[in-house]
Design an enzyme around this catalytic site. Structure first.
Site, PDB file in Angstrom:
ATOM      1  N   ILE A 108      29.351  -2.913  39.481  1.00  0.00           N
ATOM      2  CA  ILE A 108      30.101  -4.021  39.530  1.00  0.00           C
ATOM      3  C   ILE A 108      30.903  -4.118  40.704  1.00  0.00           C
ATOM      4  O   ILE A 108      31.096  -5.183  41.197  1.00  0.00           O
ATOM      5  CB  ILE A 108      31.242  -4.229  38.237  1.00  0.00           C
ATOM      6  CG1 ILE A 108      30.295  -4.322  36.985  1.00  0.00           C
ATOM      7  CG2 ILE A 108      32.044  -5.397  38.093  1.00  0.00           C
ATOM      8  CD1 ILE A 108      31.255  -4.171  35.631  1.00  0.00           C
ATOM      9  N   LEU A 161      37.962  -0.704  39.870  1.00  0.00           N
ATOM     10  CA  LEU A 161      36.767  -0.592  38.998  1.00  0.00           C
ATOM     11  C   LEU A 161      36.310   0.766  38.879  1.00  0.00           C
ATOM     12  O   LEU A 161      35.414   0.995  38.141  1.00  0.00           O
ATOM     13  CB  LEU A 161      35.688  -1.389  39.772  1.00  0.00           C
ATOM     14  CG  LEU A 161      36.115  -3.087  40.028  1.00  0.00           C
ATOM     15  CD1 LEU A 161      34.760  -3.605  40.806  1.00  0.00           C
ATOM     16  CD2 LEU A 161      36.450  -3.653  38.809  1.00  0.00           C
ATOM     17  N   TYR A 193      36.296   6.863  25.602  1.00  0.00           N
ATOM     18  CA  TYR A 193      36.200   5.677  26.618  1.00  0.00           C
ATOM     19  C   TYR A 193      37.373   4.507  26.339  1.00  0.00           C
ATOM     20  O   TYR A 193      38.114   4.410  27.238  1.00  0.00           O
ATOM     21  CB  TYR A 193      35.067   5.146  26.776  1.00  0.00           C
ATOM     22  CG  TYR A 193      34.561   4.438  27.728  1.00  0.00           C
ATOM     23  CD1 TYR A 193      34.200   4.424  29.199  1.00  0.00           C
ATOM     24  CD2 TYR A 193      34.629   2.938  27.276  1.00  0.00           C
ATOM     25  CE1 TYR A 193      34.207   3.595  30.093  1.00  0.00           C
ATOM     26  CE2 TYR A 193      34.268   1.816  28.129  1.00  0.00           C
ATOM     27  CZ  TYR A 193      33.983   2.148  29.746  1.00  0.00           C
ATOM     28  OH  TYR A 193      33.804   1.251  30.374  1.00  0.00           O
ATOM     29  N   LYS A 253      40.653   3.297  28.260  1.00  0.00           N
ATOM     30  CA  LYS A 253      40.984   1.930  28.961  1.00  0.00           C
ATOM     31  C   LYS A 253      42.018   1.270  28.479  1.00  0.00           C
ATOM     32  O   LYS A 253      42.703   0.614  29.247  1.00  0.00           O
ATOM     33  CB  LYS A 253      39.453   1.168  28.640  1.00  0.00           C
ATOM     34  CG  LYS A 253      38.296   1.619  29.519  1.00  0.00           C
ATOM     35  CD  LYS A 253      38.350   1.294  30.950  1.00  0.00           C
ATOM     36  CE  LYS A 253      37.053   1.603  31.500  1.00  0.00           C
ATOM     37  NZ  LYS A 253      37.432   1.449  33.052  1.00  0.00           N
ATOM     38  N   VAL A 290      21.051  -1.687  27.436  1.00  0.00           N
ATOM     39  CA  VAL A 290      19.693  -2.058  27.101  1.00  0.00           C
ATOM     40  C   VAL A 290      18.937  -2.780  27.962  1.00  0.00           C
ATOM     41  O   VAL A 290      17.562  -2.826  28.197  1.00  0.00           O
ATOM     42  CB  VAL A 290      19.921  -2.772  25.649  1.00  0.00           C
ATOM     43  CG1 VAL A 290      20.803  -4.175  25.656  1.00  0.00           C
ATOM     44  CG2 VAL A 290      18.431  -2.914  24.982  1.00  0.00           C
ATOM     45  N   PHE A 301      15.763  -0.311  18.778  1.00  0.00           N
ATOM     46  CA  PHE A 301      16.283   0.377  17.690  1.00  0.00           C
ATOM     47  C   PHE A 301      16.929  -0.595  16.812  1.00  0.00           C
ATOM     48  O   PHE A 301      17.669  -1.673  16.897  1.00  0.00           O
ATOM     49  CB  PHE A 301      17.684   1.219  18.163  1.00  0.00           C
ATOM     50  CG  PHE A 301      17.162   2.240  19.024  1.00  0.00           C
ATOM     51  CD1 PHE A 301      16.446   3.342  18.957  1.00  0.00           C
ATOM     52  CD2 PHE A 301      17.660   2.239  20.647  1.00  0.00           C
ATOM     53  CE1 PHE A 301      16.169   4.232  19.820  1.00  0.00           C
ATOM     54  CE2 PHE A 301      17.395   3.103  21.411  1.00  0.00           C
ATOM     55  CZ  PHE A 301      16.545   4.030  20.951  1.00  0.00           C
ATOM     56  N   ARG A 322      20.422   2.828  15.755  1.00  0.00           N
ATOM     57  CA  ARG A 322      21.149   3.952  16.035  1.00  0.00           C
ATOM     58  C   ARG A 322      22.428   4.158  14.958  1.00  0.00           C
ATOM     59  O   ARG A 322      23.173   3.182  14.847  1.00  0.00           O
ATOM     60  CB  ARG A 322      21.957   3.835  17.427  1.00  0.00           C
ATOM     61  CG  ARG A 322      20.849   4.105  18.522  1.00  0.00           C
ATOM     62  CD  ARG A 322      21.750   3.364  19.889  1.00  0.00           C
ATOM     63  NE  ARG A 322      20.726   3.625  20.925  1.00  0.00           N
ATOM     64  CZ  ARG A 322      21.324   3.149  22.195  1.00  0.00           C
ATOM     65  NH1 ARG A 322      22.233   2.677  22.405  1.00  0.00           N
ATOM     66  NH2 ARG A 322      20.677   3.731  23.323  1.00  0.00           N
TER      67      ARG A 322
HETATM   68  C1  UD1 Z   1      27.838  -0.003  24.464  1.00  0.00           C
HETATM   69  C2  UD1 Z   1      27.793   1.416  24.921  1.00  0.00           C
HETATM   70  C3  UD1 Z   1      27.785   2.332  23.879  1.00  0.00           C
HETATM   71  C4  UD1 Z   1      29.054   2.334  23.216  1.00  0.00           C
HETATM   72  C5  UD1 Z   1      29.252   0.865  22.422  1.00  0.00           C
HETATM   73  C6  UD1 Z   1      30.752   0.659  22.116  1.00  0.00           C
HETATM   74  C7  UD1 Z   1      26.300   1.827  26.706  1.00  0.00           C
HETATM   75  C8  UD1 Z   1      25.126   1.918  27.524  1.00  0.00           C
HETATM   76  N1  UD1 Z   1      26.493   1.472  25.660  1.00  0.00           N
HETATM   77  O1  UD1 Z   1      26.857  -0.079  23.479  1.00  0.00           O
HETATM   78  O2  UD1 Z   1      27.792   3.866  24.374  1.00  0.00           O
HETATM   79  O3  UD1 Z   1      29.105   3.011  21.914  1.00  0.00           O
HETATM   80  O4  UD1 Z   1      29.085  -0.187  23.759  1.00  0.00           O
HETATM   81  O5  UD1 Z   1      31.571   0.134  22.955  1.00  0.00           O
HETATM   82  O6  UD1 Z   1      27.466   2.319  27.488  1.00  0.00           O
HETATM   83  N2  UD1 Z   1      18.931  -0.654  22.433  1.00  0.00           N
HETATM   84  C9  UD1 Z   1      17.709  -0.785  22.013  1.00  0.00           C
HETATM   85  N3  UD1 Z   1      16.768  -0.107  23.060  1.00  0.00           N
HETATM   86  C10 UD1 Z   1      17.303   0.667  24.042  1.00  0.00           C
HETATM   87  C11 UD1 Z   1      18.481   0.512  24.389  1.00  0.00           C
HETATM   88  C12 UD1 Z   1      19.707  -0.130  23.484  1.00  0.00           C
HETATM   89  O7  UD1 Z   1      17.024  -1.484  21.160  1.00  0.00           O
HETATM   90  O8  UD1 Z   1      16.656   1.279  24.819  1.00  0.00           O
HETATM   91  C13 UD1 Z   1      19.632  -1.556  21.547  1.00  0.00           C
HETATM   92  C14 UD1 Z   1      21.171  -0.683  20.965  1.00  0.00           C
HETATM   93  O9  UD1 Z   1      20.578   0.034  19.858  1.00  0.00           O
HETATM   94  C15 UD1 Z   1      22.168  -1.622  20.588  1.00  0.00           C
HETATM   95  C16 UD1 Z   1      21.833  -2.832  22.030  1.00  0.00           C
HETATM   96  O10 UD1 Z   1      20.371  -2.736  22.286  1.00  0.00           O
HETATM   97  O11 UD1 Z   1      21.943  -2.394  19.424  1.00  0.00           O
HETATM   98  C17 UD1 Z   1      22.679  -2.969  22.965  1.00  0.00           C
HETATM   99  O12 UD1 Z   1      22.623  -1.519  23.303  1.00  0.00           O
HETATM  100  P1  UD1 Z   1      23.660  -1.013  24.652  1.00  0.00           P
HETATM  101  O13 UD1 Z   1      23.129  -1.554  25.865  1.00  0.00           O
HETATM  102  O14 UD1 Z   1      23.760   0.430  24.614  1.00  0.00           O
HETATM  103  O15 UD1 Z   1      25.090  -1.597  24.406  1.00  0.00           O
HETATM  104  P2  UD1 Z   1      26.259  -1.487  23.189  1.00  0.00           P
HETATM  105  O16 UD1 Z   1      25.493  -1.135  21.980  1.00  0.00           O
HETATM  106  O17 UD1 Z   1      27.116  -2.508  23.296  1.00  0.00           O
END
Ligand code: UD1
Length: 334
Positions: free
Chosen positions: A29, A95, A163, A167, A207, A224, A291
């Site tokens: 960022i 940041l 975390y 914040k 993701v 997931f 997850r």
């Molecule tokens: C983010 C944080 C997570 C934290 C959450 C709450 C990161 C990368 N993730 O998660 O640690 O607990 O905010 O503040 O910092 N997914 C897939 N395949 C993948 C990766 C992710 O299906 O390979 C899914 C995940 O299960 C989720 C969605 O995509 O349902 C988004 O995942 P992610 O990008 O990790 O973001 P948050 O879930 O918002």
């Protein structure tokens, strides 16, 4: 050019010649924020210890005469003080921090140092050097797992891990400085930010960067759950614009907390369908169970940022993903 920007109720004004300090400038960022500020004609001093940031992210900025880079640890003793004394910035956009929720859980001491102690260093340096404003990179993680969507800034904050707690503690610390001293504070709660220069090969990656990596390498991706979970995905160029506005627009309030989000809730299946159009020959996604402990849906209310900062996200998910792939040097026919 020497445009004066009136700083709202405060008597002091900033000019394009008074620099803006960006901490974490070589990060994802931070580097986009630096690009945005330079494109608006500001002078920028970028600080980064390069522990996770990469100097390559600042490629173009390093050639700009209005940019100066300082390799330093923001949390280090006296560093921010020295920097503010030397450059007399109009504002600091803070940041730098530990960006991963998972890493924060794994290393609480490092999380405290980078996500709370560093904020104290920034606030104290700003106070003692008469910096007008601090913009802080906060997070939607401050809300925790909330069911009422979209989440507005009025929603009670219940961070679930270290975390989000640090914040939120940083927000409160900065608000304490704003109410005690001549300092304006803007805390921006970012939702799910994506875009170029975000690394996709770490277990902590978000993701979208993982999907870019999986689709472009041909290794495929894993979903997931059933893919119906949704997030408020915001492109990093929009976030950079929000940061620049937060550092420069006149404020009606001495402290402001604002979501930085699109207000659109988009499912993982929608994300997959955009990738599917861009990579028609990619293998079908692998499916795994959801997850544990994860939220199903997240979406922010963007009204406060619009009202107080004049900020609105402009990039659609489709445009943002195309831009990201264009800037990743990936061949779409792969
Ligand atoms: C983010 C944080 C997570 C934290 C959450 C709450 C990161 C990368 N993730 O998660 O640690 O607990 O905010 O503040 O910092 N997914 C897939 N395949 C993948 C990766 C992710 O299906 O390979 C899914 C995940 O299960 C989720 C969605 O995509 O349902 C988004 O995942 P992610 O990008 O990790 O973001 P948050 O879930 O918002």
């Amino acid at each position: 050019m020497n445009i004066r920007i009136n700083n709202g109720f405060q008597s002091n004004t900033t000019t394009l010649d008074q620099p803006i300090v960006v901490t974490g400038a070589a990060g994802f960022i931070g580097s986009h924020t630096t690009d945005e500020l330079l494109s608006l004609g500001h002078r920028v001093v970028g600080v980064d210890d390069l522990s996770t940031g990469r100097i390559g992210n600042l490629g173009e900025s390093m050639r700009n005469e209005r940019f100066e880079f300082v390799k330093a640890d923001v949390a280090g003793p006296e560093m921010m003080d020295w920097l503010c004394q030397r450059y007399q910035p109009a504002a600091i956009i803070h940041l730098a921090g530990l960006v991963s929720v998972v890493a924060a859980q794994e290393n609480p001491g490092r999380n405290y140092r980078l996500n709370l102690h560093a904020t104290q260093q920034v606030a104290e340096a700003a106070r003692s050097c008469g910096v007008s404003r601090v913009v802080f990179a906060s997070s939607a993680a401050t809300y925790g797992n909330t069911l009422a969507l979209p989440v507005s800034e009025e929603t009670p904050t219940r961070p679930e891990g270290l975390y989000g707690s640090c914040k939120l503690a940083s927000e409160h610390l900065l608000q304490g400085y704003a109410s005690s001293f001549d300092l304006e504070v803007v805390c921006l709660r970012y939702f799910n930010v994506y875009g170029s220069r975000q690394t996709g090969d770490s277990p902590y990656a978000g993701v979208i960067s993982k999907f870019v990596e999986g689709f472009s390498s041909g290794n495929g991706v894993t979903v997931f759950g059933d893919g119906r979970q949704s997030r408020d995905f915001i492109h990093v160029r929009d976030v950079a614009r929000a940061n620049a506005l937060a550092a420069t627009v006149p404020l009606e309030l001495r402290t402001l907390v604002a979501n930085v989000c699109t207000g659109r809730q988009q499912s993982l299946n929608e994300v997959l369908s955009v990738f599917g159009n861009l990579f028609p020959h990619a293998p079908a996604p692998r499916r795994e169970t959801a997850r544990r402990g994860e939220i199903l849906h997240s979406c922010g209310d963007p009204a406060i940022a619009k009202r107080h900062l004049g900020f609105q996200a402009r990039t659609t998910l489709d445009e943002g993903l195309r831009h990201l792939i264009d800037h990743s040097g990936i061949s779409i026919s792969a």
